[in-house]
Design an enzyme around this catalytic site. Structure first.
Site, mmCIF file in Angstrom:
data_model
loop_
_atom_site.group_PDB
_atom_site.id
_atom_site.type_symbol
_atom_site.label_atom_id
_atom_site.label_comp_id
_atom_site.label_asym_id
_atom_site.label_seq_id
_atom_site.Cartn_x
_atom_site.Cartn_y
_atom_site.Cartn_z
ATOM 1 N N LYS A 196 0.324 -11.444 -9.244
ATOM 2 C CA LYS A 196 -0.264 -10.768 -8.083
ATOM 3 C C LYS A 196 -1.691 -10.385 -8.437
ATOM 4 O O LYS A 196 -1.933 -9.641 -9.390
ATOM 5 C CB LYS A 196 0.559 -9.532 -7.735
ATOM 6 C CG LYS A 196 -0.051 -8.751 -6.586
ATOM 7 C CD LYS A 196 0.851 -7.663 -6.083
ATOM 8 C CE LYS A 196 0.153 -6.867 -5.004
ATOM 9 N NZ LYS A 196 0.992 -5.790 -4.479
ATOM 10 N N ARG A 206 -2.890 -2.702 4.055
ATOM 11 C CA ARG A 206 -3.096 -1.292 3.713
ATOM 12 C C ARG A 206 -3.367 -0.464 4.967
ATOM 13 O O ARG A 206 -3.033 0.723 5.006
ATOM 14 C CB ARG A 206 -4.216 -1.172 2.673
ATOM 15 C CG ARG A 206 -3.797 -1.810 1.342
ATOM 16 C CD ARG A 206 -4.911 -1.822 0.312
ATOM 17 N NE ARG A 206 -4.524 -2.597 -0.872
ATOM 18 C CZ ARG A 206 -5.366 -2.953 -1.842
ATOM 19 N NH1 ARG A 206 -6.637 -2.578 -1.779
ATOM 20 N NH2 ARG A 206 -4.938 -3.652 -2.875
ATOM 21 N N LYS A 218 -7.436 -1.684 -7.823
ATOM 22 C CA LYS A 218 -6.167 -1.947 -8.510
ATOM 23 C C LYS A 218 -6.350 -2.911 -9.682
ATOM 24 O O LYS A 218 -5.382 -3.532 -10.138
ATOM 25 C CB LYS A 218 -5.137 -2.463 -7.495
ATOM 26 C CG LYS A 218 -4.822 -1.442 -6.383
ATOM 27 C CD LYS A 218 -3.602 -1.847 -5.569
ATOM 28 C CE LYS A 218 -3.239 -0.762 -4.554
ATOM 29 N NZ LYS A 218 -1.981 -1.077 -3.837
ATOM 30 N N GLU A 234 2.470 -14.528 -17.139
ATOM 31 C CA GLU A 234 3.168 -13.469 -16.405
ATOM 32 C C GLU A 234 4.496 -13.971 -15.836
ATOM 33 O O GLU A 234 5.512 -13.280 -15.890
ATOM 34 C CB GLU A 234 2.296 -12.960 -15.248
ATOM 35 C CG GLU A 234 1.121 -12.101 -15.678
ATOM 36 C CD GLU A 234 1.528 -10.649 -15.965
ATOM 37 O OE1 GLU A 234 2.724 -10.323 -15.895
ATOM 38 O OE2 GLU A 234 0.621 -9.854 -16.276
ATOM 39 N N LYS A 249 0.813 -14.376 -5.361
ATOM 40 C CA LYS A 249 0.265 -13.661 -4.214
ATOM 41 C C LYS A 249 -1.180 -13.284 -4.481
ATOM 42 O O LYS A 249 -1.451 -12.766 -5.562
ATOM 43 C CB LYS A 249 1.111 -12.405 -4.016
ATOM 44 C CG LYS A 249 0.638 -11.502 -2.944
ATOM 45 C CD LYS A 249 1.506 -10.276 -2.934
ATOM 46 C CE LYS A 249 0.932 -9.306 -1.929
ATOM 47 N NZ LYS A 249 1.624 -8.071 -1.924
ATOM 48 N N SER A 275 -1.468 -10.516 4.511
ATOM 49 C CA SER A 275 -2.044 -9.959 5.742
ATOM 50 C C SER A 275 -3.441 -10.491 6.058
ATOM 51 O O SER A 275 -3.739 -10.819 7.203
ATOM 52 C CB SER A 275 -2.067 -8.432 5.650
ATOM 53 O OG SER A 275 -2.818 -8.002 4.530
ATOM 54 N N TYR A 314 3.838 -13.645 7.820
ATOM 55 C CA TYR A 314 3.843 -12.966 9.118
ATOM 56 C C TYR A 314 3.925 -13.982 10.254
ATOM 57 O O TYR A 314 4.074 -13.608 11.405
ATOM 58 C CB TYR A 314 2.585 -12.090 9.255
ATOM 59 C CG TYR A 314 2.469 -11.092 8.112
ATOM 60 C CD1 TYR A 314 3.237 -9.926 8.115
ATOM 61 C CD2 TYR A 314 1.646 -11.327 7.012
ATOM 62 C CE1 TYR A 314 3.170 -9.026 7.061
ATOM 63 C CE2 TYR A 314 1.567 -10.433 5.956
ATOM 64 C CZ TYR A 314 2.335 -9.284 5.973
ATOM 65 O OH TYR A 314 2.284 -8.399 4.930
HETATM 66 C C1 PBG Z 1 2.261 -2.987 -2.388
HETATM 67 C C2 PBG Z 1 2.019 -4.269 -1.696
HETATM 68 C C3 PBG Z 1 0.826 -4.780 -1.165
HETATM 69 C C4 PBG Z 1 1.169 -5.938 -0.484
HETATM 70 C C5 PBG Z 1 2.532 -6.139 -0.676
HETATM 71 N N1 PBG Z 1 3.034 -5.111 -1.425
HETATM 72 C C6 PBG Z 1 -0.549 -4.220 -1.139
HETATM 73 C C7 PBG Z 1 -1.264 -3.927 -2.384
HETATM 74 O O1 PBG Z 1 -0.839 -4.270 -3.499
HETATM 75 O O2 PBG Z 1 -2.302 -3.266 -2.273
HETATM 76 C C8 PBG Z 1 0.217 -6.783 0.302
HETATM 77 C C9 PBG Z 1 0.817 -7.632 1.372
HETATM 78 C C10 PBG Z 1 -0.148 -8.184 2.356
HETATM 79 O O3 PBG Z 1 -1.380 -8.017 2.250
HETATM 80 O O4 PBG Z 1 0.318 -8.822 3.313
HETATM 81 N N2 PBG Z 1 2.088 -2.938 -3.741
#
Ligand code: PBG
Length: 325
Positions: A196, A206, A218, A234, A249, A275, A314
């Protein structure tokens, strides 16, 4: 012209094209992310995700029935935590009667055949909007893992099929697997968000959960988008620790990573069409610059072609509709 090879022969008609297509999509490939809110009959459109909603649990249950009827058989759930329940321990995340735990129970009861996955990370519950516990401006690893274990156990107790840790703390997959084994949840699976990346494309998500980091970013736990081999490391480590499925992701700017991980491991690989990737297609379609339906199918096919066995998206509902199920 005298040609020995004519590649266009295999592209000449819909029939031959479909016969030789190397990749095909089906509703079986999709995981539907759902955002759940407190209240009754609440349906809030997410501003940066037009056409996508955060729904109260009663509305969600009806939606899940409908999705199941369309052939969509797995969901990934996220909840929006009330502001006053957020703190720096994340304890609401393992509350027996928390919104997530209630959601798992009610959805399972209403649609037993639907596979339920849950996001495991502290950000929706954190007063700092971070995925872990904050101490002196740092996101601490080992204490966060203890919290994630409690959260995962509470989801398992509520009847979840798979937990999906999305926090990127070290050692959390092994810790969760051990806790499941010790506490009688040997049948509960883990889909690890293994690779990720720290990505700007999470922005709209968010907004949906009001979970933006209150300070900093992050990058001390999510991966640097400059890296490729680290993703394989990983993924291998998570499989070693007991992950049943690994995830890459985001998806679109990371198709090379999906392929790399797919070639390196022997568990199913999932990709999260996130998203920001949804928002880009929606925005361009709204401007009349792209054909939305074509963009959806091309995007999802590309993610699958890259090596994803399953796709959280989505667009699952739109794609299922177009695929004629
Ligand atoms: C939470 C999480 C996130 C997403 C999925 N789980 C956001 C982030 O890590 O800030 C993002 C999913 C998306 O953007 O559709 N840790």
């Amino acid at each position: 012209m005298h040609l020995q090879k004519r590649s266009r022969i295999l592209r000449a008609s819909p029939a031959i094209r479909s016969l030789v297509a190397e990749t095909s999509l089906s509703p079986n490939d999709f995981i539907v992310p759902l955002f759940i809110d407190e209240g009754k009959q609440v349906r809030t459109e997410i501003a940066s995700m037009p056409g996508y909603y955060r729904n109260s649990l009663d509305v969600t249950v009806s939606e899940v029935k409908e999705l199941y009827g369309m052939g969509l058989k797995s969901i990934l759930i996220f909840i929006k935590c009330k502001e006053e329940l957020k703190d720096n321990t994340g304890k609401e995340s393992w509350a027996r009667d928390g919104l997530m735990q209630r959601s798992i129970r009610e959805i399972k009861q209403a649609v037993p055949g639907m596979l339920i996955m849950t996001d495991v990370a502290l950000d929706p519950y954190s007063s700092y909007g971070h995925d872990g516990i904050v101490k002196d401006g740092e996101i601490v690893n080992d204490e966060t893992v203890e919290a994630l274990v409690k959260m995962s156990l509470s989801h398992a107790e509520a009847g979840v099929d798979f937990v999906a840790p999305s926090d990127m703390m070290d050692g959390r997959i092994g810790a969760i697997r051990n806790a499941f084994e010790k506490n009688g949840y040997s049948g509960t699976g883990i889909m690890a968000y293994s690779a990720k990346y720290a990505s700007c494309f999470y922005g709209p998500f968010r907004d949906a959960l009001d979970s933006s980091p209150g300070f900093g970013d992050k990058k001390t736990y999510q991966m640097d988008y400059a890296n490729r081999t680290e993703a394989v490391k990983e993924a291998l480590q998570d499989v070693e620790e007991g992950a049943d499925i690994v995830m890459v992701k985001p998806a679109l700017a990371y198709l090379d990573i999906i392929r790399e991980v797919k070639n390196a491991i022997h568990v199913p690989v999932s990709a999260y069409n996130i998203s920001g990737e949804y928002a880009m297609i929606k925005a361009a379609a709204k401007m009349g610059w792209l054909d939305e339906n074509k963009a959806i199918l091309e995007t999802l096919t590309a993610i699958k072609r890259a090596g994803a066995d399953l796709i959280a998206t989505y667009f699952a509902r739109d794609a299922a509709r177009m695929l004629g199920s």
